[in-house]
Enzyme design. Structure first.
Site, PDB file in Angstrom:
ATOM      1  N   HIS A  71       0.795  -1.179   0.105  1.00 53.69           N
ATOM      2  CA  HIS A  71      -0.011   0.103   0.089  1.00 53.69           C
ATOM      3  C   HIS A  71       1.001   1.073  -0.003  1.00 53.69           C
ATOM      4  O   HIS A  71       0.470   2.376  -0.725  1.00 53.69           O
ATOM      5  CB  HIS A  71      -0.806   0.230   1.488  1.00 53.69           C
ATOM      6  CG  HIS A  71      -1.850  -1.141   1.308  1.00 53.69           C
ATOM      7  ND1 HIS A  71      -2.156  -1.805   2.561  1.00 53.69           N
ATOM      8  CD2 HIS A  71      -2.760  -1.569   0.501  1.00 53.69           C
ATOM      9  CE1 HIS A  71      -3.135  -2.805   2.392  1.00 53.69           C
ATOM     10  NE2 HIS A  71      -3.652  -2.497   1.263  1.00 53.69           N
ATOM     11  N   LYS A  99     -16.347  -6.621   6.048  1.00 56.14           N
ATOM     12  CA  LYS A  99     -15.126  -7.490   5.865  1.00 56.14           C
ATOM     13  C   LYS A  99     -14.671  -8.134   7.228  1.00 56.14           C
ATOM     14  O   LYS A  99     -13.606  -8.793   7.367  1.00 56.14           O
ATOM     15  CB  LYS A  99     -13.865  -6.631   5.393  1.00 56.14           C
ATOM     16  CG  LYS A  99     -13.785  -6.821   3.844  1.00 56.14           C
ATOM     17  CD  LYS A  99     -12.562  -6.481   3.106  1.00 56.14           C
ATOM     18  CE  LYS A  99     -12.232  -6.973   1.599  1.00 56.14           C
ATOM     19  NZ  LYS A  99     -10.955  -6.408   1.118  1.00 56.14           N
ATOM     20  N   ARG A 145      -2.110  -5.852  -8.522  1.00 51.80           N
ATOM     21  CA  ARG A 145      -1.112  -6.582  -8.203  1.00 51.80           C
ATOM     22  C   ARG A 145      -0.866  -7.914  -9.384  1.00 51.80           C
ATOM     23  O   ARG A 145       0.011  -7.772 -10.019  1.00 51.80           O
ATOM     24  CB  ARG A 145      -1.147  -7.368  -6.824  1.00 51.80           C
ATOM     25  CG  ARG A 145      -0.832  -6.448  -5.798  1.00 51.80           C
ATOM     26  CD  ARG A 145      -1.521  -6.938  -4.437  1.00 51.80           C
ATOM     27  NE  ARG A 145      -3.039  -6.932  -4.304  1.00 51.80           N
ATOM     28  CZ  ARG A 145      -3.776  -7.273  -3.457  1.00 51.80           C
ATOM     29  NH1 ARG A 145      -3.137  -7.701  -2.355  1.00 51.80           N
ATOM     30  NH2 ARG A 145      -4.993  -7.363  -3.530  1.00 51.80           N
ATOM     31  N   SER A 176      -3.015  -7.882   2.870  1.00 54.46           N
ATOM     32  CA  SER A 176      -3.068  -7.681   4.179  1.00 54.46           C
ATOM     33  C   SER A 176      -3.370  -9.003   4.791  1.00 54.46           C
ATOM     34  O   SER A 176      -3.253  -9.463   5.999  1.00 54.46           O
ATOM     35  CB  SER A 176      -4.092  -6.695   4.693  1.00 54.46           C
ATOM     36  OG  SER A 176      -3.823  -5.202   4.147  1.00 54.46           O
TER      37      SER A 176
HETATM   38  P1  ADP Z   1     -10.158  -3.377  -0.214  1.00 59.89           P
HETATM   39  O1  ADP Z   1     -10.779  -4.040   0.737  1.00 59.89           O
HETATM   40  O2  ADP Z   1     -10.559  -1.970  -0.847  1.00 59.89           O
HETATM   41  O3  ADP Z   1      -9.678  -4.175  -1.306  1.00 59.89           O
HETATM   42  P2  ADP Z   1      -7.232  -3.391   0.607  1.00 59.89           P
HETATM   43  O4  ADP Z   1      -6.918  -2.612   1.674  1.00 59.89           O
HETATM   44  O5  ADP Z   1      -7.211  -4.723   0.564  1.00 59.89           O
HETATM   45  O6  ADP Z   1      -8.738  -2.966   0.447  1.00 59.89           O
HETATM   46  O7  ADP Z   1      -6.594  -2.954  -0.741  1.00 59.89           O
HETATM   47  C1  ADP Z   1      -6.802  -1.470  -0.898  1.00 59.89           C
HETATM   48  C2  ADP Z   1      -6.228  -1.201  -2.335  1.00 59.89           C
HETATM   49  O8  ADP Z   1      -4.872  -1.480  -2.364  1.00 59.89           O
HETATM   50  C3  ADP Z   1      -6.740  -2.347  -3.557  1.00 59.89           C
HETATM   51  O9  ADP Z   1      -6.722  -1.550  -4.759  1.00 59.89           O
HETATM   52  C4  ADP Z   1      -5.696  -3.315  -3.680  1.00 59.89           C
HETATM   53  O10 ADP Z   1      -5.730  -3.961  -5.009  1.00 59.89           O
HETATM   54  C5  ADP Z   1      -4.469  -2.483  -3.319  1.00 59.89           C
HETATM   55  N1  ADP Z   1      -3.504  -3.113  -2.727  1.00 59.89           N
HETATM   56  C6  ADP Z   1      -3.416  -3.961  -1.564  1.00 59.89           C
HETATM   57  N2  ADP Z   1      -2.243  -4.724  -1.573  1.00 59.89           N
HETATM   58  C7  ADP Z   1      -1.443  -4.010  -2.531  1.00 59.89           C
HETATM   59  C8  ADP Z   1       0.016  -4.296  -2.838  1.00 59.89           C
HETATM   60  N3  ADP Z   1       0.586  -5.273  -2.404  1.00 59.89           N
HETATM   61  N4  ADP Z   1       0.560  -3.777  -3.850  1.00 59.89           N
HETATM   62  C9  ADP Z   1      -0.090  -2.917  -4.511  1.00 59.89           C
HETATM   63  N5  ADP Z   1      -1.576  -2.526  -4.380  1.00 59.89           N
HETATM   64  C10 ADP Z   1      -2.126  -3.192  -3.246  1.00 59.89           C
END
Ligand code: ADP
Length: 161
Positions: free
Chosen positions: A17, A41, A90, A128
């Site tokens: 992130h 979630k 990703r 995450s």
């Molecule tokens: P959500 O519940 O909205 O998917 P996340 O916190 O899992 O929330 O992810 C938020 C955003 O960050 C999403 O667009 C996800 O694809 C992106 N994301 C999550 N992990 C990574 C990572 N390792 N690298 C790049 N983008 C990521």
């Protein structure tokens, strides 16, 4: 001035992130990181904890703000006066959901554009969920999250035992 909103659950924020936020902060005049309440979630960390962990992670980035959001994303985006929704991609597996989400958001608010960034290769597999699963079983995730997030995870799973 071009501003972007980066929404997510951030349960917890990872270096993947943060890689995206740093890239975005060099592209946009302002980046609003919107931490979703997202009770559906069943997050491990409370919304207040997720915000605090994010705030500490981005405190060195001058053009980045952290907000809480529990409304419709496009409503929040318009309130924040941003013109871009930023999401991360990703792998191919992210594509279908992100494509649907972008389509729905465009339907709800055609003036907002969704843009995607990809993280550095080393974070391409990072999520995450994987961080939580590894930490819960005592795995060392120090390469993938900031130190204060790692501490929070250790604390959380120590309490849970
Ligand atoms: P959500 O519940 O909205 O998917 P996340 O916190 O899992 O929330 O992810 C938020 C955003 O960050 C999403 O667009 C996800 O694809 C992106 N994301 C999550 N992990 C990574 C990572 N390792 N690298 C790049 N983008 C990521």
């Amino acid at each position: 001035m071009v501003a972007a909103i980066y929404p997510g659950t951030f349960d917890p924020v990872t270096n993947g992130h943060l890689d995206l936020i740093v890239r975005a902060s060099s592209l946009f005049d302002r980046v609003v990181v919107a931490v979703a309440f997202n009770q559906a979630k069943k997050p491990l960390f409370t919304i207040d904890d997720r915000i605090a962990l994010m705030e500490q992670s981005v405190s060195h980035l001058p053009r980045v703000d952290v907000i809480r959001f529990d409304s419709l994303l496009v409503t929040c985006a318009l309130e924040q006066q941003v013109s871009v929704i930023l999401r991360g991609l990703r792998a191919v597996s992210d594509f279908e959901y992100e494509f649907q989400l972008a389509g729905m958001n465009r339907h709800l608010s055609p003036e907002l554009e969704t843009m995607f960034l990809t993280p550095a290769e080393k974070y391409g597999f990072l999520s995450s969920s994987l961080i939580k699963e590894s930490s819960a079983l005592g795995g060392n995730v120090s390469k993938f999250v900031p130190r204060h997030v790692q501490k929070a995870l250790v604390e959380k799973f120590r309490k849970g035992k």
